[in-house]
Design a protein around this motif. Structure first.
Motif, PDB file in Angstrom:
ATOM      1  N   UNK A   1      -5.663   5.764   0.422  1.00 35.42           N
ATOM      2  CA  UNK A   1      -5.367   4.387  -0.313  1.00 35.42           C
ATOM      3  C   UNK A   1      -3.975   3.804   0.035  1.00 35.42           C
ATOM      4  N   UNK A   2      -3.033   4.808   0.354  1.00 31.00           N
ATOM      5  CA  UNK A   2      -1.736   4.323   0.949  1.00 31.00           C
ATOM      6  C   UNK A   2      -1.791   3.668   2.328  1.00 31.00           C
ATOM      7  N   UNK A   3      -2.780   4.221   3.070  1.00 25.83           N
ATOM      8  CA  UNK A   3      -2.891   3.607   4.449  1.00 25.83           C
ATOM      9  C   UNK A   3      -3.594   2.254   4.163  1.00 25.83           C
ATOM     10  N   UNK A   4      -4.544   2.065   3.323  1.00 30.48           N
ATOM     11  CA  UNK A   4      -5.154   0.672   3.093  1.00 30.48           C
ATOM     12  C   UNK A   4      -4.225  -0.188   2.647  1.00 30.48           C
ATOM     13  N   UNK A   5      -3.245   0.067   1.673  1.00 31.14           N
ATOM     14  CA  UNK A   5      -2.245  -0.768   1.217  1.00 31.14           C
ATOM     15  C   UNK A   5      -1.269  -1.057   2.491  1.00 31.14           C
ATOM     16  N   UNK A   6      -0.991  -0.246   3.302  1.00 34.78           N
ATOM     17  CA  UNK A   6      -0.028  -0.447   4.233  1.00 34.78           C
ATOM     18  C   UNK A   6      -0.564  -1.513   5.381  1.00 34.78           C
ATOM     19  N   UNK A   7      -1.858  -1.355   5.439  1.00 33.58           N
ATOM     20  CA  UNK A   7      -2.600  -2.196   6.456  1.00 33.58           C
ATOM     21  C   UNK A   7      -2.525  -3.680   5.745  1.00 33.58           C
ATOM     22  N   UNK A   8      -2.918  -3.689   4.596  1.00 32.70           N
ATOM     23  CA  UNK A   8      -2.864  -5.128   3.855  1.00 32.70           C
ATOM     24  C   UNK A   8      -1.580  -5.781   3.986  1.00 32.70           C
ATOM     25  N   UNK A   9      -0.383  -5.095   3.803  1.00 30.01           N
ATOM     26  CA  UNK A   9       1.066  -5.450   3.895  1.00 30.01           C
ATOM     27  C   UNK A   9       1.158  -5.831   5.446  1.00 30.01           C
ATOM     28  N   UNK A  10       0.637  -5.281   6.437  1.00 33.05           N
ATOM     29  CA  UNK A  10       1.109  -5.520   7.785  1.00 33.05           C
ATOM     30  C   UNK A  10       0.369  -6.934   8.200  1.00 33.05           C
TER      31      UNK A  10
ATOM     32  N   UNK B   1      -0.822  -9.293   6.094  1.00 36.08           N
ATOM     33  CA  UNK B   1      -0.319 -10.410   5.387  1.00 36.08           C
ATOM     34  C   UNK B   1       0.995 -10.667   5.839  1.00 36.08           C
ATOM     35  N   UNK B   2       1.974  -9.954   6.509  1.00 42.98           N
ATOM     36  CA  UNK B   2       3.066 -10.332   7.121  1.00 42.98           C
ATOM     37  C   UNK B   2       2.600 -10.931   8.501  1.00 42.98           C
ATOM     38  N   UNK B   3       1.786 -10.740   9.120  1.00 44.48           N
ATOM     39  CA  UNK B   3       1.371 -11.297  10.392  1.00 44.48           C
ATOM     40  C   UNK B   3       0.653 -12.592  10.115  1.00 44.48           C
ATOM     41  N   UNK B   4      -0.100 -12.675   9.165  1.00 44.32           N
ATOM     42  CA  UNK B   4      -0.679 -13.990   8.706  1.00 44.32           C
ATOM     43  C   UNK B   4       0.336 -14.819   8.453  1.00 44.32           C
ATOM     44  N   UNK B   5       1.247 -14.575   7.835  1.00 43.18           N
ATOM     45  CA  UNK B   5       2.230 -15.380   7.341  1.00 43.18           C
ATOM     46  C   UNK B   5       3.118 -16.132   8.533  1.00 43.18           C
TER      47      UNK B   5
END
Length: 144
Positions: A36-45, A47-51
């Motif tokens: 779960x923590x790995x999935x959240x980390x991937x989503x954050x990274x 999201x920042x890249x897309x921004x």
């Protein structure tokens, strides 16, 4: 004392969990937590890249709108672009139509009235994403 003491037997339904069962449960919960923590980390990274990609796209489109709205300049060395926000640089490259079928770098002796303007936005700072590039073809207005 007459021999080793015996523990009384528990009745059915009163058995407790063994240490092995508890350890297996803790390990399974730990693995689930890491996933779960790995999935959240991937989503954050992502999201920042897309921004960052979206911001670069906005900067380059603003620069392209300015280049398109400016009047055509024969043998121009560059076109003015809006000042990019902090962390971005905009470069402008102009190529000229040779009248035969290709764009070339130096301005020909007789400007054919067609230019290809290549805009590139580069991000500076930590963890930049790929450069954004946009090509605009400018034509000299025949209305005079």
């Amino acid at each position: 004392m007459t021999g080793p003491a015996r523990r009384p037997r528990r009745r059915r339904g009163e058995e407790g969990e063994t240490l092995i069962e508890v350890l297996v449960a803790v390990v399974l919960m730990g693995v689930a937590f890491v996933i779960i923590l790995g999935g959240i980390g991937t989503a954050i990274i992502s999201s920042v890249t897309q921004q960052k990609v979206t911001s670069a796209d906005s900067v380059i489109r603003s620069a392209a709108e300015k280049v398109v709205s400016d009047p055509y300049v024969s043998c121009a060395s560059s076109y003015e672009t809006p000042a990019p926000p902090a962390g971005y640089t905009v470069t402008v490259k102009i190529e000229y139509w040779d009248g035969v079928g290709a764009f070339g770098q130096p301005c020909p002796t007789a400007d054919t009235g067609v230019q290809k303007v290549t805009l590139t936005v580069h991000q500076t700072g930590p963890h930049p994403v790929r450069d954004a590039m946009l090509e605009v073809v400018k034509r000299e207005s025949m209305l005079s």
